[in-house]
Motif scaffolding. Structure first.
Motif, PDB file in Angstrom:
ATOM      1  N   MET A   1       0.848  -1.186   0.000  1.00 28.86           N
ATOM      2  CA  MET A   1       0.000   0.000   0.000  1.00 28.86           C
ATOM      3  C   MET A   1       0.886   1.239   0.000  1.00 28.86           C
ATOM      4  O   MET A   1       1.840   1.333   0.759  1.00 28.86           O
ATOM      5  CB  MET A   1      -0.920  -0.023   1.204  1.00 28.86           C
ATOM      6  CG  MET A   1      -1.869   1.117   1.238  1.00 28.86           C
ATOM      7  SD  MET A   1      -3.035   0.865   2.577  1.00 28.86           S
ATOM      8  CE  MET A   1      -4.070   2.229   2.294  1.00 28.86           C
ATOM      9  N   THR A   2       0.571   2.185  -0.835  1.00 34.72           N
ATOM     10  CA  THR A   2       1.348   3.408  -0.966  1.00 34.72           C
ATOM     11  C   THR A   2       0.843   4.448   0.032  1.00 34.72           C
ATOM     12  O   THR A   2      -0.356   4.652   0.176  1.00 34.72           O
ATOM     13  CB  THR A   2       1.219   3.964  -2.394  1.00 34.72           C
ATOM     14  OG1 THR A   2       1.529   2.926  -3.318  1.00 34.72           O
ATOM     15  CG2 THR A   2       2.153   5.117  -2.619  1.00 34.72           C
ATOM     16  N   THR A   3       1.770   5.126   0.714  1.00 34.07           N
ATOM     17  CA  THR A   3       1.379   6.147   1.674  1.00 34.07           C
ATOM     18  C   THR A   3       1.042   7.445   0.938  1.00 34.07           C
ATOM     19  O   THR A   3       1.386   7.630  -0.225  1.00 34.07           O
ATOM     20  CB  THR A   3       2.502   6.416   2.680  1.00 34.07           C
ATOM     21  OG1 THR A   3       3.619   6.991   1.987  1.00 34.07           O
ATOM     22  CG2 THR A   3       2.921   5.150   3.397  1.00 34.07           C
ATOM     23  N   GLU A   4       0.373   8.340   1.641  1.00 34.26           N
ATOM     24  CA  GLU A   4      -0.002   9.621   1.053  1.00 34.26           C
ATOM     25  C   GLU A   4       1.227  10.430   0.655  1.00 34.26           C
ATOM     26  O   GLU A   4       1.237  11.083  -0.389  1.00 34.26           O
ATOM     27  CB  GLU A   4      -0.858  10.418   2.032  1.00 34.26           C
ATOM     28  CG  GLU A   4      -2.211   9.801   2.285  1.00 34.26           C
ATOM     29  CD  GLU A   4      -3.009  10.559   3.321  1.00 34.26           C
ATOM     30  OE1 GLU A   4      -2.532  11.579   3.840  1.00 34.26           O
ATOM     31  OE2 GLU A   4      -4.129  10.129   3.610  1.00 34.26           O
ATOM     32  N   THR A   5       2.276  10.385   1.461  1.00 27.44           N
ATOM     33  CA  THR A   5       3.498  11.122   1.148  1.00 27.44           C
ATOM     34  C   THR A   5       4.129  10.596  -0.127  1.00 27.44           C
ATOM     35  O   THR A   5       4.578  11.374  -0.982  1.00 27.44           O
ATOM     36  CB  THR A   5       4.495  11.032   2.324  1.00 27.44           C
ATOM     37  OG1 THR A   5       3.854  11.496   3.508  1.00 27.44           O
ATOM     38  CG2 THR A   5       5.730  11.862   2.048  1.00 27.44           C
ATOM     39  N   GLU A   6       4.176   9.274  -0.300  1.00 28.92           N
ATOM     40  CA  GLU A   6       4.728   8.699  -1.527  1.00 28.92           C
ATOM     41  C   GLU A   6       3.911   9.113  -2.750  1.00 28.92           C
ATOM     42  O   GLU A   6       4.471   9.411  -3.805  1.00 28.92           O
ATOM     43  CB  GLU A   6       4.776   7.178  -1.416  1.00 28.92           C
ATOM     44  CG  GLU A   6       5.796   6.678  -0.422  1.00 28.92           C
ATOM     45  CD  GLU A   6       5.701   5.174  -0.178  1.00 28.92           C
ATOM     46  OE1 GLU A   6       6.720   4.602   0.250  1.00 28.92           O
ATOM     47  OE2 GLU A   6       4.632   4.577  -0.403  1.00 28.92           O
ATOM     48  N   LEU A   7       2.595   9.145  -2.608  1.00 30.86           N
ATOM     49  CA  LEU A   7       1.750   9.588  -3.720  1.00 30.86           C
ATOM     50  C   LEU A   7       2.037  11.042  -4.074  1.00 30.86           C
ATOM     51  O   LEU A   7       2.150  11.395  -5.251  1.00 30.86           O
ATOM     52  CB  LEU A   7       0.268   9.413  -3.365  1.00 30.86           C
ATOM     53  CG  LEU A   7      -0.278   7.999  -3.365  1.00 30.86           C
ATOM     54  CD1 LEU A   7      -1.712   7.979  -2.846  1.00 30.86           C
ATOM     55  CD2 LEU A   7      -0.204   7.387  -4.749  1.00 30.86           C
ATOM     56  N   MET A   8       2.174  11.900  -3.061  1.00 30.67           N
ATOM     57  CA  MET A   8       2.446  13.315  -3.318  1.00 30.67           C
ATOM     58  C   MET A   8       3.798  13.500  -4.003  1.00 30.67           C
ATOM     59  O   MET A   8       3.948  14.354  -4.880  1.00 30.67           O
ATOM     60  CB  MET A   8       2.373  14.114  -2.022  1.00 30.67           C
ATOM     61  CG  MET A   8       0.950  14.285  -1.520  1.00 30.67           C
ATOM     62  SD  MET A   8       0.826  15.378  -0.102  1.00 30.67           S
ATOM     63  CE  MET A   8       1.311  14.279   1.223  1.00 30.67           C
ATOM     64  N   LEU A   9       4.788  12.694  -3.622  1.00 29.44           N
ATOM     65  CA  LEU A   9       6.102  12.797  -4.249  1.00 29.44           C
ATOM     66  C   LEU A   9       6.080  12.311  -5.698  1.00 29.44           C
ATOM     67  O   LEU A   9       6.919  12.698  -6.498  1.00 29.44           O
ATOM     68  CB  LEU A   9       7.135  12.016  -3.442  1.00 29.44           C
ATOM     69  CG  LEU A   9       7.491  12.627  -2.089  1.00 29.44           C
ATOM     70  CD1 LEU A   9       8.402  11.692  -1.306  1.00 29.44           C
ATOM     71  CD2 LEU A   9       8.149  13.981  -2.281  1.00 29.44           C
ATOM     72  N   LYS A  10       5.108  11.471  -6.034  1.00 31.19           N
ATOM     73  CA  LYS A  10       4.971  10.988  -7.411  1.00 31.19           C
ATOM     74  C   LYS A  10       4.145  11.937  -8.268  1.00 31.19           C
ATOM     75  O   LYS A  10       3.866  11.652  -9.422  1.00 31.19           O
ATOM     76  CB  LYS A  10       4.323   9.603  -7.419  1.00 31.19           C
ATOM     77  CG  LYS A  10       5.213   8.522  -6.847  1.00 31.19           C
ATOM     78  CD  LYS A  10       4.500   7.186  -6.848  1.00 31.19           C
ATOM     79  CE  LYS A  10       5.372   6.106  -6.248  1.00 31.19           C
ATOM     80  NZ  LYS A  10       4.673   4.807  -6.185  1.00 31.19           N
ATOM     81  N   GLY A  11       3.702  13.066  -7.703  1.00 32.83           N
ATOM     82  CA  GLY A  11       2.963  14.061  -8.467  1.00 32.83           C
ATOM     83  C   GLY A  11       1.466  14.075  -8.228  1.00 32.83           C
ATOM     84  O   GLY A  11       0.756  14.868  -8.825  1.00 32.83           O
ATOM     85  N   TYR A  12       0.978  13.206  -7.360  1.00 30.52           N
ATOM     86  CA  TYR A  12      -0.449  13.184  -7.075  1.00 30.52           C
ATOM     87  C   TYR A  12      -0.828  14.396  -6.241  1.00 30.52           C
ATOM     88  O   TYR A  12      -0.029  14.912  -5.464  1.00 30.52           O
ATOM     89  CB  TYR A  12      -0.838  11.924  -6.295  1.00 30.52           C
ATOM     90  CG  TYR A  12      -0.919  10.675  -7.130  1.00 30.52           C
ATOM     91  CD1 TYR A  12      -2.142  10.140  -7.494  1.00 30.52           C
ATOM     92  CD2 TYR A  12       0.227  10.014  -7.552  1.00 30.52           C
ATOM     93  CE1 TYR A  12      -2.228   8.990  -8.258  1.00 30.52           C
ATOM     94  CE2 TYR A  12       0.161   8.871  -8.317  1.00 30.52           C
ATOM     95  CZ  TYR A  12      -1.070   8.356  -8.666  1.00 30.52           C
ATOM     96  OH  TYR A  12      -1.141   7.233  -9.429  1.00 30.52           O
ATOM     97  N   GLY A  13      -2.045  14.844  -6.403  1.00 30.35           N
ATOM     98  CA  GLY A  13      -2.576  15.934  -5.604  1.00 30.35           C
ATOM     99  C   GLY A  13      -3.946  15.555  -5.081  1.00 30.35           C
ATOM    100  O   GLY A  13      -4.565  14.585  -5.537  1.00 30.35           O
ATOM    101  N   LEU A  14      -4.431  16.327  -4.128  1.00 31.44           N
ATOM    102  CA  LEU A  14      -5.732  16.049  -3.536  1.00 31.44           C
ATOM    103  C   LEU A  14      -6.821  16.601  -4.450  1.00 31.44           C
ATOM    104  O   LEU A  14      -6.861  17.790  -4.748  1.00 31.44           O
ATOM    105  CB  LEU A  14      -5.839  16.674  -2.150  1.00 31.44           C
ATOM    106  CG  LEU A  14      -7.099  16.339  -1.362  1.00 31.44           C
ATOM    107  CD1 LEU A  14      -7.163  14.838  -1.088  1.00 31.44           C
ATOM    108  CD2 LEU A  14      -7.134  17.110  -0.065  1.00 31.44           C
TER     109      LEU A  14
END
Length: 88
Positions: A1-14
């Motif tokens: 499972m990917t953490t929120e911080t890892e998603l944000m570092l990959k370019g994801y946004g809310l």
């Protein structure tokens, strides 16, 4: 499972979406539903997947969808600290 911080570092946004829909039992009455998830702009695959789920599964017909997208952290704002210096 990917953490929120890892998603944000990959370019994801809310991504936040406000969905206005017709009540199944009272079609002239509109109601709203708020949805949030981390998603990639400009494609918004997760949002489009949820809208597809809504259309296929739920009884309330969508009237409109408003959304906003905000990157909370960018890869260039993150620094990996490898060591620590102590000064007395």
């Amino acid at each position: 499972m990917t953490t929120e911080t890892e998603l944000m570092l990959k370019g994801y946004g809310l991504t936040t979406a406000e969905m206005t829909y017709h009540m199944p039992d009272y079609p002239h009455v509109l109601n709203t539903y708020i949805w949030q998830d981390y998603d990639l702009a400009p494609d918004h695959d997760r949002l489009l997947h949820f809208i597809g789920f809504w259309r296929d599964t739920l009884d309330g017909v969508l009237h409109s969808v408003r959304y906003s997208h905000r990157k909370l952290i960018a890869p260039n704002e993150w620094r990996n600290v490898v060591g620590e210096f102590r000064y007395h």
